[in-house]
Design a protein around this motif. Structure first.
Motif, mmCIF file in Angstrom:
data_model
loop_
_atom_site.group_PDB
_atom_site.id
_atom_site.type_symbol
_atom_site.label_atom_id
_atom_site.label_comp_id
_atom_site.label_asym_id
_atom_site.label_seq_id
_atom_site.Cartn_x
_atom_site.Cartn_y
_atom_site.Cartn_z
ATOM 1 N N GLY A 287 0.804 -1.214 0.000
ATOM 2 C CA GLY A 287 0.000 0.000 0.000
ATOM 3 C C GLY A 287 0.835 1.260 0.000
ATOM 4 O O GLY A 287 0.471 2.268 -0.622
ATOM 5 N N PHE A 288 1.966 1.235 0.716
ATOM 6 C CA PHE A 288 2.915 2.348 0.696
ATOM 7 C C PHE A 288 4.051 1.979 -0.258
ATOM 8 O O PHE A 288 4.747 0.982 -0.028
ATOM 9 C CB PHE A 288 3.484 2.619 2.084
ATOM 10 N N PRO A 289 4.276 2.742 -1.305
ATOM 11 C CA PRO A 289 5.333 2.392 -2.262
ATOM 12 C C PRO A 289 6.724 2.617 -1.688
ATOM 13 O O PRO A 289 6.929 3.467 -0.824
ATOM 14 C CB PRO A 289 5.069 3.344 -3.428
ATOM 15 N N ILE A 290 7.659 1.828 -2.158
ATOM 16 C CA ILE A 290 9.068 2.017 -1.815
ATOM 17 C C ILE A 290 9.772 2.617 -3.021
ATOM 18 O O ILE A 290 9.785 2.035 -4.109
ATOM 19 C CB ILE A 290 9.721 0.695 -1.397
ATOM 20 N N ILE A 291 10.303 3.807 -2.823
ATOM 21 C CA ILE A 291 10.951 4.559 -3.897
ATOM 22 C C ILE A 291 12.339 4.969 -3.417
ATOM 23 O O ILE A 291 12.474 5.604 -2.361
ATOM 24 C CB ILE A 291 10.135 5.819 -4.275
ATOM 25 N N ARG A 292 13.350 4.566 -4.140
ATOM 26 C CA ARG A 292 14.748 4.885 -3.786
ATOM 27 C C ARG A 292 15.045 4.505 -2.335
ATOM 28 O O ARG A 292 15.539 5.299 -1.534
ATOM 29 C CB ARG A 292 15.046 6.378 -4.031
ATOM 30 N N ASP A 293 14.731 3.270 -1.979
ATOM 31 C CA ASP A 293 15.026 2.706 -0.651
ATOM 32 C C ASP A 293 14.288 3.407 0.492
ATOM 33 O O ASP A 293 14.726 3.333 1.643
ATOM 34 C CB ASP A 293 16.536 2.749 -0.356
ATOM 35 N N GLN A 294 13.196 4.074 0.187
ATOM 36 C CA GLN A 294 12.429 4.749 1.223
ATOM 37 C C GLN A 294 10.953 4.352 1.146
ATOM 38 O O GLN A 294 10.423 4.120 0.052
ATOM 39 C CB GLN A 294 12.538 6.270 1.082
ATOM 40 N N ILE A 295 10.311 4.313 2.298
ATOM 41 C CA ILE A 295 8.875 4.046 2.354
ATOM 42 C C ILE A 295 8.148 5.384 2.237
ATOM 43 O O ILE A 295 8.310 6.264 3.086
ATOM 44 C CB ILE A 295 8.491 3.373 3.684
ATOM 45 N N PHE A 296 7.374 5.539 1.179
ATOM 46 C CA PHE A 296 6.607 6.768 1.011
ATOM 47 C C PHE A 296 5.151 6.507 1.390
ATOM 48 O O PHE A 296 4.532 5.559 0.908
ATOM 49 C CB PHE A 296 6.708 7.276 -0.430
ATOM 50 N N ARG A 297 4.635 7.376 2.235
ATOM 51 C CA ARG A 297 3.323 7.120 2.820
ATOM 52 C C ARG A 297 2.192 7.664 1.948
ATOM 53 O O ARG A 297 1.355 8.455 2.396
ATOM 54 C CB ARG A 297 3.281 7.704 4.235
ATOM 55 N N TYR A 298 2.191 7.209 0.709
ATOM 56 C CA TYR A 298 1.087 7.513 -0.194
ATOM 57 C C TYR A 298 0.063 6.389 -0.126
ATOM 58 O O TYR A 298 0.431 5.212 -0.101
ATOM 59 C CB TYR A 298 1.580 7.642 -1.636
ATOM 60 N N VAL A 299 -1.198 6.758 -0.127
ATOM 61 C CA VAL A 299 -2.274 5.782 -0.119
ATOM 62 C C VAL A 299 -2.886 5.722 -1.510
ATOM 63 O O VAL A 299 -3.266 6.760 -2.075
ATOM 64 C CB VAL A 299 -3.358 6.156 0.912
#
Length: 422
Positions: A260-272
């Motif tokens: 549900g939260f994408p991982i972009i450039r080794d980071q968890i981004f809290r987009y729903v």
């Protein structure tokens, strides 16, 4: 006569066959199984039957067959040893241990640095010392989690998610218990609140209320939101993130490991992302994910800040001559009162992306509402690269945004009531 005496002999626990008794005992909880040890010698022997404890080890401590083999212990010994260590957390341990195991398993191949930043679990005496330092009892589920992992090193990216805009970056670390204790609040507006996270870029923290005070419920997790219209520094509104530590932590982990939260450039981004928030026009698909930013929002005055991430993708099966370039955008923005604003402009975030078969373009932008929720929809205008005079519109699906539940400051309520009385 002897046969009759045998038939009329009373049925006792000692005369019952073993297998039915073991079946009955297999339905008992561990507390009742232990109590059986004090009923009779027979029940004491049967309740120590090792396979009976296998279910309890798996249910309460998540001990696998492999771990049992490695430790070379029987199930009952494993249960007792684990209970001696973390038995006070038996009502929380399985849920929190599973969340930690799931999170690490998911992140290890995707964000290995993040997993390496986790600290070893704290000791009971360390947690007791923190309670003595802050003068409050820590929630048992919080203590349980910190027995497994004592937060993380202060690194970027943080375990509790990131957010990035052109001029704003947030990444929240999970604080270790000693650092959290150093930030424990007793000032008005945040009385008896312990920070759970910290962002070194924004100073943002999520807090847990270790005591019920100033209108907060005990154990609930929140972002603070200073009332910008009040002169009283104690007037701090709250965006509620979880009812308890377990609710907060497990719901976050579920959002991560479910994708549900994408991982972009080794980071968890809290987009729903709402799976239904997708629109396809010809060979081009547009999908949208959204996120609420508490650090840029306020309840008073009402200003709710949202960011959205848009993905524009052309099917890999599209013909090469379908390659096109985005020229402009059109938005129809509607708040919770039904007020509508229309926005048109060239490109997106200063760019005019080219989309070709199999290619993806993503960008991030933001909007604000004076109401707690609203939605956006619209379209992009493209032209074909090989037929520049031929333009067409691509639909942007309607996507909704809503801020979390919030609670206004009790200090402001008192001031308002006092003003009304005067």
């Amino acid at each position: 006569m002897a046969a009759m005496d045998t038939e009329s002999a009373p049925l006792t626990l000692e005369s019952l066959p073993t297998d039915p008794l073991l079946l009955i005992l297999s339905f008992l909880d561990y507390r009742d199984l232990i109590n059986c040890c004090y009923v009779s010698r027979r029940l004491s022997q049967l309740s120590s039957h090792d396979p009976l404890w296998r279910r309890h080890c798996k249910k309460y401590w998540l001990i696998s067959e492999e771990e049992k083999t490695q430790k070379n212990q029987c199930w009952k010994s494993l249960f007792i040893d684990t209970y001696s260590d973390v038995g006070r957390y038996i009502d929380h341990y399985a849920a929190i241990k599973k969340a930690w195991d799931d999170l690490k398993k998911y992140l290890e191949p995707r964000c290995p640095r993040m997993v390496l930043s986790l600290k070893e679990g704290a000791r009971e005496e360390d947690l007791d010392a923190v309670e003595a330092q802050i003068g409050c009892k820590l929630p048992d589920d919080y203590r349980c989690s910190y027995r497994i992992h004592n937060g993380q090193k202060l690194v970027v990216p943080g375990l509790l998610g990131s957010m990035a805009l052109s001029n704003h970056y947030r990444s929240e670390d999970l604080l270790d218990v000693d650092t959290a204790a150093g930030g424990f609040q007793q000032r008005q507006g945040l009385k008896s609140c312990l920070p759970l996270t910290f962002c070194i870029h924004t100073g943002l923290s999520q807090y847990i209320a270790v005591e019920a005070a100033e209108g907060r419920n005990k154990n609930e997790v929140f972002y603070q939101c200073p009332d910008q219209m009040a002169r009283n520094p104690a007037a701090i509104d709250m965006f509620i993130i979880g009812a308890t530590f377990t609710d907060w932590f497990t719901s976050y982990v579920n959002s991560v490991v479910s994708g549900g939260f994408p991982i972009i450039r080794d980071q968890i981004f809290r987009y729903v992302h709402d799976p239904e928030c997708v629109a396809t026009t010809g060979d081009i698909t547009v999908s949208v994910s959204t996120s609420f930013l508490p650090e840029l929002s306020s309840v008073h005055p009402p200003h709710y800040f949202f960011t959205y991430r848009i993905r524009i993708e052309m099917s890999k099966d599209a013909l090469p001559e379908k390659a096109c370039q985005l020229d402009s955008r059109y938005w129809r923005i509607t708040n919770a009162k039904g007020d509508v604003e229309e926005v048109q402009g060239p490109g997106v975030v200063g760019e005019f992306p080219i989309i070709s078969p199999g290619r993806v373009y993503e960008y991030t932008s933001c909007t604000t509402f004076s109401t707690t929720s609203g939605y956006m929809e619209g379209y992009y205008t493209f032209h074909f690269l090989y037929f520049k005079d031929k333009i067409f519109n691509v639909a942007i699906p309607r996507f909704h945004m809503a801020c979390p539940t919030f609670r206004v400051s009790i200090a402001r309520l008192i001031i308002n009531n006092h003003t009304t009385w005067i």
